[in-house]
Design an enzyme around this catalytic site. Structure first.
Site, PDB file in Angstrom:
ATOM      1  N   ASN A  31       3.864   7.192  -2.446  1.00 47.29           N
ATOM      2  CA  ASN A  31       2.812   7.908  -2.904  1.00 47.29           C
ATOM      3  C   ASN A  31       2.384   8.899  -3.026  1.00 47.29           C
ATOM      4  O   ASN A  31       2.311   9.506  -2.220  1.00 47.29           O
ATOM      5  CB  ASN A  31       1.525   6.613  -2.355  1.00 47.29           C
ATOM      6  CG  ASN A  31      -0.066   6.889  -3.002  1.00 47.29           C
ATOM      7  OD1 ASN A  31       0.091   8.028  -4.161  1.00 47.29           O
ATOM      8  ND2 ASN A  31      -0.255   5.808  -2.202  1.00 47.29           N
ATOM      9  N   ARG A  40       4.272   5.282  -6.462  1.00 46.61           N
ATOM     10  CA  ARG A  40       3.639   4.195  -7.119  1.00 46.61           C
ATOM     11  C   ARG A  40       2.748   5.649  -8.283  1.00 46.61           C
ATOM     12  O   ARG A  40       2.548   6.864  -7.346  1.00 46.61           O
ATOM     13  CB  ARG A  40       2.385   4.252  -5.649  1.00 46.61           C
ATOM     14  CG  ARG A  40       0.181   3.831  -6.271  1.00 46.61           C
ATOM     15  CD  ARG A  40      -0.301   3.958  -5.406  1.00 46.61           C
ATOM     16  NE  ARG A  40      -1.729   3.093  -5.897  1.00 46.61           N
ATOM     17  CZ  ARG A  40      -2.620   3.690  -4.887  1.00 46.61           C
ATOM     18  NH1 ARG A  40      -3.066   3.762  -3.688  1.00 46.61           N
ATOM     19  NH2 ARG A  40      -3.921   3.342  -5.284  1.00 46.61           N
ATOM     20  N   HIS A  43      -6.455   1.255  -8.990  1.00 44.88           N
ATOM     21  CA  HIS A  43      -6.246  -0.521  -7.768  1.00 44.88           C
ATOM     22  C   HIS A  43      -5.818  -1.704  -8.231  1.00 44.88           C
ATOM     23  O   HIS A  43      -6.063  -2.600  -7.314  1.00 44.88           O
ATOM     24  CB  HIS A  43      -7.568  -0.924  -7.096  1.00 44.88           C
ATOM     25  CG  HIS A  43      -8.567   0.615  -6.397  1.00 44.88           C
ATOM     26  ND1 HIS A  43      -9.792   0.721  -5.703  1.00 44.88           N
ATOM     27  CD2 HIS A  43      -7.382   1.598  -6.053  1.00 44.88           C
ATOM     28  CE1 HIS A  43      -9.440   2.065  -5.522  1.00 44.88           C
ATOM     29  NE2 HIS A  43      -8.851   2.306  -5.517  1.00 44.88           N
ATOM     30  N   ARG A  83     -17.034   9.913  -4.611  1.00 45.68           N
ATOM     31  CA  ARG A  83     -17.898   9.901  -6.298  1.00 45.68           C
ATOM     32  C   ARG A  83     -18.497   8.992  -6.510  1.00 45.68           C
ATOM     33  O   ARG A  83     -19.154   8.048  -5.362  1.00 45.68           O
ATOM     34  CB  ARG A  83     -16.555   8.540  -6.810  1.00 45.68           C
ATOM     35  CG  ARG A  83     -15.148   9.607  -6.695  1.00 45.68           C
ATOM     36  CD  ARG A  83     -13.972   9.148  -7.628  1.00 45.68           C
ATOM     37  NE  ARG A  83     -11.432   9.130  -7.441  1.00 45.68           N
ATOM     38  CZ  ARG A  83     -11.124   8.303  -6.598  1.00 45.68           C
ATOM     39  NH1 ARG A  83     -11.646   7.265  -6.655  1.00 45.68           N
ATOM     40  NH2 ARG A  83      -9.885   8.597  -6.928  1.00 45.68           N
ATOM     41  N   GLU A 100      -0.560  -2.769  -0.456  1.00 46.76           N
ATOM     42  CA  GLU A 100      -0.265  -2.315  -1.364  1.00 46.76           C
ATOM     43  C   GLU A 100       0.905  -1.701  -1.968  1.00 46.76           C
ATOM     44  O   GLU A 100       1.941  -2.437  -2.848  1.00 46.76           O
ATOM     45  CB  GLU A 100      -1.287  -0.998  -1.618  1.00 46.76           C
ATOM     46  CG  GLU A 100      -2.864  -1.892  -2.302  1.00 46.76           C
ATOM     47  CD  GLU A 100      -3.424  -0.383  -2.737  1.00 46.76           C
ATOM     48  OE1 GLU A 100      -4.132   0.208  -1.331  1.00 46.76           O
ATOM     49  OE2 GLU A 100      -3.899   0.112  -3.536  1.00 46.76           O
TER      50      GLU A 100
END
Ligand code: ADP
Length: 426
Positions: free
Chosen positions: A26, A110, A199, A260, A402
């Site tokens: 990642n 990813r 996601h 965010r 994940e």
């Protein structure tokens, strides 16, 4: 409804036999996270991070590597992603497991944005790298590092297949009414302005995992997945297929997140540009990095937020309320879209660990058949039901995995298997 004991669950991966391990990478703008995963058993064999890549001056990079329960930490110069991966691979050979013994079957990357092009994992070739790079305008904060990570990994680990797994892929199945923004259609088409959702690997994994642990078919369940990490998103999944999700063209839309803003009137941007003289880049930084819980309270970690609230900090208390208010609105909206909600699944750092958030989101929803049992909610553990027996909707905590989901998608892509709901989400 009870959870099916692990030993009684069919393992669709037993069919994969000796597939060795998958190295999942990642690559972020200044970090590289890696995990060596056994796609059959599901365990992380080793994992690590390289942080502060490319930061010059007095600060150096930090490399951590965990293997067999031991964590090793080093401070080293890490000028670029190539050096970051070289250091990570060096940690494997020095601390373990040796790469020659790890039986790496594939490297999984990813990738944040797959645009409208990628609706599943793909084996990487030069053309795929070019196509991911062509999507940089849609994800300027994420895709450049992903491309860089793929390039250096293909150089350094050239003799195994590489697979790109996209955060947007699962949500390519969204219906047009969910992904279309109500703006001028010509401009939208010309500039690929639509909702993509992110996601996706986690939402797909959790929706599938819910079905497996309940001993039900994913096709028979309507699930709301709340992925609450530093980034946060919600999805409504009907029978394994997403019908809506909260993130949009970029991961900025939707829930209040660590840094965010989530949903905001777009006119705030015009207002600040005109009246505060802020540039586009400053506004981008404001909404992506200086907003959300951090902007409201000064901290983005929920453990620190709880401390502030307990100390009587009013801003922290308001931040918590804003976060929960937005989440509850999404739960209500998705319940209306789904018509019937069988499961609400909390996942990721906040969703798995913060009982107060889970209790607050579900508070007052008894008339909708949604509630949280205080004792069950306070208990810790893996996947679990936290709603009372009388509730129509099961509220669950389902840890997301994940890296494992990416590893399994890699195996499917390399083997040319058709991903099936049971296999991709087991
Ligand atoms: P990401 O992958 O988006 O970086 P994670 O899913 O790892 O995020 O979630 C990280 C966040 O989870 C932290 O910022 C923190 O707010 C929250 N978190 C982690 N552990 C706990 C805990 N024990 N209690 C409450 N919140 C936690």
């Amino acid at each position: 409804m009870s959870i099916v004991p692990e030993s009684d669950r069919p393992n669709p991966y037993s069919a994969y036999g000796a597939h060795g391990s998958v190295l999942v990478l990642n690559s972020g703008s200044s970090s590289l996270k890696y995990q060596l995963v056994n796609p059959v058993g599901g365990e992380a064999i080793a994992a690590g991070t390289v942080e502060r890549i490319g930061e010059s001056g007095s600060s150096t990079g930090i490399v951590t590597h965990t293997f067999a329960g031991n964590r090793t930490r080093r401070e080293l110069e890490v000028p670029d992603h190539g050096e970051a991966l070289r250091l990570a691979l060096g940690m494997f050979d020095e601390i373990g497991p040796r790469l020659a013994d790890a039986g790496i079957y594939a490297v999984g990357h990813r990738v944040v944005h797959g645009g409208a092009e990628f609706s599943g994992p793909v084996v990487v070739d030069d053309d795929v790298v070019d196509r991911i790079e062509a999507l940089v305008p849609l994800a300027p904060l994420h895709n450049p590092a992903n491309v860089q990570g793929i390039r250096v990994a293909r150089e350094l680990l050239g003799d195994v297949p590489h697979v790109a797994v996209f955060d947007t892929a699962f949500f390519q199945a969204l219906p047009a009414e969910a992904y279309t923004y109500a703006i001028d259609r010509e401009i939208a088409r010309e500039h690929d302005v639509r909702r993509y959702g992110f996601h996706g690997t986690s939402h797909q994994y959790v929706a599938g995992k819910v079905a497996r642990v309940l001993g039900r078919r994913v096709q028979d369940l309507n699930t709301i997945v709340l992925h609450l990490g530093n980034g946060a998103s919600a999805s409504a999944v009907r029978g394994g297929v997403p019908v809506d999700t909260s993130m949009g063209m970029t991961p900025l839309e939707g829930l209040v997140m660590g840094t965010r803003s989530g949903d905001i009137d777009p006119a705030v941007v015009f207002h600040l540009a005109r009246n505060a003289g802020m540039s586009i880049d400053e506004l981008d930084t404001l909404l992506n990095k200086r907003s959300g819980m951090l902007g409201l309270s000064g901290v983005n970690d929920f453990r620190e937020l709880r401390q502030l609230i307990d100390d009587g900090d009013d801003d922290a208390a308001l931040a918590f309320d804003v976060y929960v208010h937005r989440l509850t609105k999404y739960v209500g909206a998705y319940a209306a879209l789904l018509g019937r909600v069988d499961v609400i699944a909390f996942t990721a750092g906040v969703g798995e660990n913060d009982a107060a958030v889970r209790a607050a989101v579900c508070a007052g929803l008894e008339n909708f058949g949604i509630a949280v049992d205080a004792d069950r909610n306070a208990a810790r553990g893996g996947e679990r039901i936290i709603s009372p027996d009388w509730a129509k909707t099961l509220v669950m905590v389902v840890p997301t995995m994940e890296e494992l989901a990416i590893a399994r998608q890699c195996v499917e892509a390399v083997d040319g298997r058709e991903p099936t709901a049971a296999v991709t989400t087991g």
